[in-house]
Design a protein around this motif. Structure first.
Motif, PDB file in Angstrom:
ATOM      1  N   ILE A 177      25.570  54.824  35.956  1.00 44.37           N
ATOM      2  CA  ILE A 177      25.879  55.747  34.869  1.00 44.37           C
ATOM      3  C   ILE A 177      25.349  57.151  35.190  1.00 44.37           C
ATOM      4  O   ILE A 177      25.107  57.957  34.304  1.00 44.37           O
ATOM      5  CB  ILE A 177      25.332  55.244  33.512  1.00 44.37           C
ATOM      6  N   ASN A 178      25.170  57.411  36.493  1.00 41.19           N
ATOM      7  CA  ASN A 178      24.789  58.744  36.973  1.00 41.19           C
ATOM      8  C   ASN A 178      23.475  59.280  36.440  1.00 41.19           C
ATOM      9  O   ASN A 178      23.367  60.453  36.098  1.00 41.19           O
ATOM     10  CB  ASN A 178      25.887  59.766  36.667  1.00 41.19           C
ATOM     11  N   VAL A 179      22.458  58.419  36.323  1.00 40.68           N
ATOM     12  CA  VAL A 179      21.118  58.922  36.025  1.00 40.68           C
ATOM     13  C   VAL A 179      20.630  59.655  37.270  1.00 40.68           C
ATOM     14  O   VAL A 179      20.677  59.101  38.369  1.00 40.68           O
ATOM     15  CB  VAL A 179      20.153  57.756  35.702  1.00 40.68           C
ATOM     16  N   PRO A 180      20.179  60.912  37.129  1.00 38.70           N
ATOM     17  CA  PRO A 180      19.814  61.667  38.336  1.00 38.70           C
ATOM     18  C   PRO A 180      18.461  61.242  38.897  1.00 38.70           C
ATOM     19  O   PRO A 180      17.497  61.996  38.855  1.00 38.70           O
ATOM     20  CB  PRO A 180      19.777  63.113  37.839  1.00 38.70           C
ATOM     21  N   ASP A 181      18.375  60.037  39.442  1.00 42.60           N
ATOM     22  CA  ASP A 181      17.098  59.569  39.989  1.00 42.60           C
ATOM     23  C   ASP A 181      17.105  59.692  41.521  1.00 42.60           C
ATOM     24  O   ASP A 181      17.949  60.380  42.091  1.00 42.60           O
ATOM     25  CB  ASP A 181      16.817  58.133  39.545  1.00 42.60           C
ATOM     26  N   LEU A 182      16.164  59.005  42.152  1.00 41.99           N
ATOM     27  CA  LEU A 182      16.035  59.106  43.608  1.00 41.99           C
ATOM     28  C   LEU A 182      17.287  58.606  44.325  1.00 41.99           C
ATOM     29  O   LEU A 182      17.778  59.240  45.271  1.00 41.99           O
ATOM     30  CB  LEU A 182      14.798  58.322  44.056  1.00 41.99           C
ATOM     31  N   THR A 183      17.814  57.458  43.872  1.00 40.72           N
ATOM     32  CA  THR A 183      19.005  56.894  44.511  1.00 40.72           C
ATOM     33  C   THR A 183      20.182  57.861  44.399  1.00 40.72           C
ATOM     34  O   THR A 183      20.949  58.055  45.348  1.00 40.72           O
ATOM     35  CB  THR A 183      19.381  55.563  43.838  1.00 40.72           C
ATOM     36  N   PHE A 184      20.297  58.467  43.217  1.00 40.05           N
ATOM     37  CA  PHE A 184      21.361  59.434  42.973  1.00 40.05           C
ATOM     38  C   PHE A 184      21.211  60.624  43.918  1.00 40.05           C
ATOM     39  O   PHE A 184      22.185  61.074  44.533  1.00 40.05           O
ATOM     40  CB  PHE A 184      21.266  59.880  41.506  1.00 40.05           C
ATOM     41  N   ALA A 185      19.974  61.126  44.043  1.00 39.22           N
ATOM     42  CA  ALA A 185      19.721  62.261  44.939  1.00 39.22           C
ATOM     43  C   ALA A 185      20.094  61.901  46.373  1.00 39.22           C
ATOM     44  O   ALA A 185      20.718  62.694  47.089  1.00 39.22           O
ATOM     45  CB  ALA A 185      18.252  62.674  44.848  1.00 39.22           C
TER      46      ALA A 185
END
Lengths: 251, 235
Positions: A177-185
């Motif tokens: 759901i596109n939470v801007p966490d480490l994986t997203f970065a």
């Protein structure tokens, strides 16, 4: 290849650490840690209430919570995330950031798992403690508050720490759901580079490993210490006491 | 779209076919990764129990990696990372043969092996040393003592955590959707996109996952009961 990885870290360390922060939302590793810490902090009191309800004499308290715990344990976390992704905005009537959606899911999910830990901690104390507290004139609530919970929670510190580790691992699912966490970065970095996915995701794995391994290590040491203290053997060499490994919830 | 209406999905043969295909893929991924995990777990366990001195740290490192790195990241590393490093012939062959599902099986299986091998190890460790001595005294060799005396008891001790972790593996099969495998969660999301019946399709998907998890748990409870009726009655 190691050269490539060093170059990636050198070029993108700030994005991996805090996301696009000054120019955008806070993200990266900082967001992962904040999200995990917040969800454990919120799930902890809820889990104590849940554990009390599950140990209560009243079926009205016991059954709904038991059903909730079974439900949460039988359904994939990913499914719960998708549920809150569509339910939370519907219930609040507002545009909710994905961070809040993920936090809500994790609090529900970890409360159910932690409540089992708390319950086990209370049951492990044995009925004698409660009997003694009641005999001294405490009511049920007073006995819980002053006698049972302090002991149970102290014994549970390592398990809580390992729940924290699983929460850190669970936050990766915010990716859907596109939470801007480490994986997203990391996936942003991958999208910019395009040619070195293995290197990028290996860095990601190493960072998670470093954090989770450190925490697990401390949890295991604490557990050994607490086991010894409970057995009244604090000054006995560690080798004489069988260590029990912490089994963290996997994800 | 107004009102709650399950028949909007269950009455549509196309959606039902998508759901059934999703369930089938979920089970293929679950069965594949479970078998891979169990085979590897036995291998890791024998490496640990063997006198081979370097076995211990190797297995410990393996377990430590797979327990401390999020499963999703492990899957990403396999699918987005290692897949792209493969020689092009092998990569093309995999791409034709449902690479997403294959890498889901590999990723989940390798990860789960770490948990299974730890379960088995603690099961074996809880068998008293007297059992081995008695078996050797009766004339069993090491291998045969393991095979007939230690392992049956060890596996029985390890049953409850093995069942719990099998349920986790079943639930984790939903992560395969992130690398694009067309399993149950994928089917749910697809049907949601087509029908806009968000509540109904999530409900169906959730009930299906819950149902199969409970089935796995009951099979586990049945096995534990058969393996050790006395202890199950006490528990």
């Amino acid at each position: 290849m190691i050269h490539d990885m060093i170059a990636i870290v050198r070029d993108y360390w700030l994005l991996l650490l805090i996301g696009q922060y000054p120019n955008g939302p806070l993200g990266g590793l900082a967001n992962t840690l904040i999200l995990s810490a917040l969800s454990i902090a919120l799930a902890f009191p809820v889990s104590i209430v849940f554990a009390m309800a599950r140990l209560s004499q009243s079926p009205l308290l016991r059954w709904p919570v038991t059903a909730l715990v079974y439900f949460t344990r039988g359904v994939p976390l990913l499914m719960l995330i998708l549920w809150s992704y569509f339910l939370v905005p519907l219930l609040t009537g507002a545009d909710v950031p994905s961070f809040v959606t993920m936090l809500t899911t994790l609090v529900v999910y970890q409360s159910a798992f932690l409540s089992e830990v708390v319950r086990a901690g209370i049951v492990a104390l044995g009925p004698g403690q409660m009997d003694a507290a009641r005999a001294l004139g405490h009511g049920h609530i007073g006995a819980m508050r002053y006698i049972i919970l302090p002991q149970a929670l102290y014994n549970m510190i390592p398990s809580i720490l390992s729940t924290f580790v699983s929460t850190i691992k669970d936050t990766t699912l915010g990716y859907v759901i596109n939470v801007p966490d480490l994986t997203f970065a990391a996936s942003q970095v991958n999208n910019q580079l395009l040619t070195q996915p293995f290197q990028v995701f290996l860095i990601l794995a190493i960072v998670y490993f470093a954090i989770c391994w450190t925490l697990t290590y401390f949890a295991n040491r604490l557990e050994r210490r607490i086991t010894r203290r409970r057995a009244g053997l604090l000054n006995v060499p560690a080798a004489l006491v069988t260590p029990s490994k912490i089994v963290s919830e996997q994800l | 779209m107004s009102g709650f209406d399950l028949s909007a999905i269950l009455g549509n043969p196309e959606y039902v076919a998508m759901l059934l295909h999703g369930i089938e893929m979920t089970f293929i991924i679950f069965a594949g990764s479970w078998s891979l995990a169990m085979a590897l777990a036995v291998l890791l366990l024998s490496l640990r129990l063997s006198p081979f001195r370097f076995g211990d740290p190797i297995v410990a490192a393996y377990v430590s990696y797979h327990r401390n790195v999020p499963t999703l990241v492990q899957l990403m590393l396999w699918y987005f990372g290692i897949f792209t490093l493969m020689p092009s012939g092998l990569g093309e062959w995999l791409a034709i043969h449902n690479a997403e599902a294959i890498f889901a099986v590999i990723g989940l299986g390798l990860c789960q092996a770490a948990y299974f091998s730890e379960d088995l190890r603690s099961g074996v460790r809880s068998v008293g040393p007297g059992q081995m001595e008695a078996a050797r005294a009766l004339g069993h060799g090491y291998v045969s003592a393991m095979r007939f005396v230690i392992m049956p008891q060890g596996v029985r001790n390890a049953l409850p955590p093995l069942v719990n972790h099998s349920v986790s593996l079943f639930k984790n099969s939903s992560l395969a959707v992130i690398i694009g495998a067309s399993e149950l969660t994928h089917a749910v999301k697809e049907i949601e996109n087509l029908s806009f019946r968000t509540f109904e399709i999530y409900l169906i998907g959730t009930v299906l996952y819950l149902f199969f998890s409970l089935v796995i748990m009951s099979i586990g409870a049945y096995l534990s009961m058969r393996a050790d009726p006395a202890r199950s009655a006490r528990a």
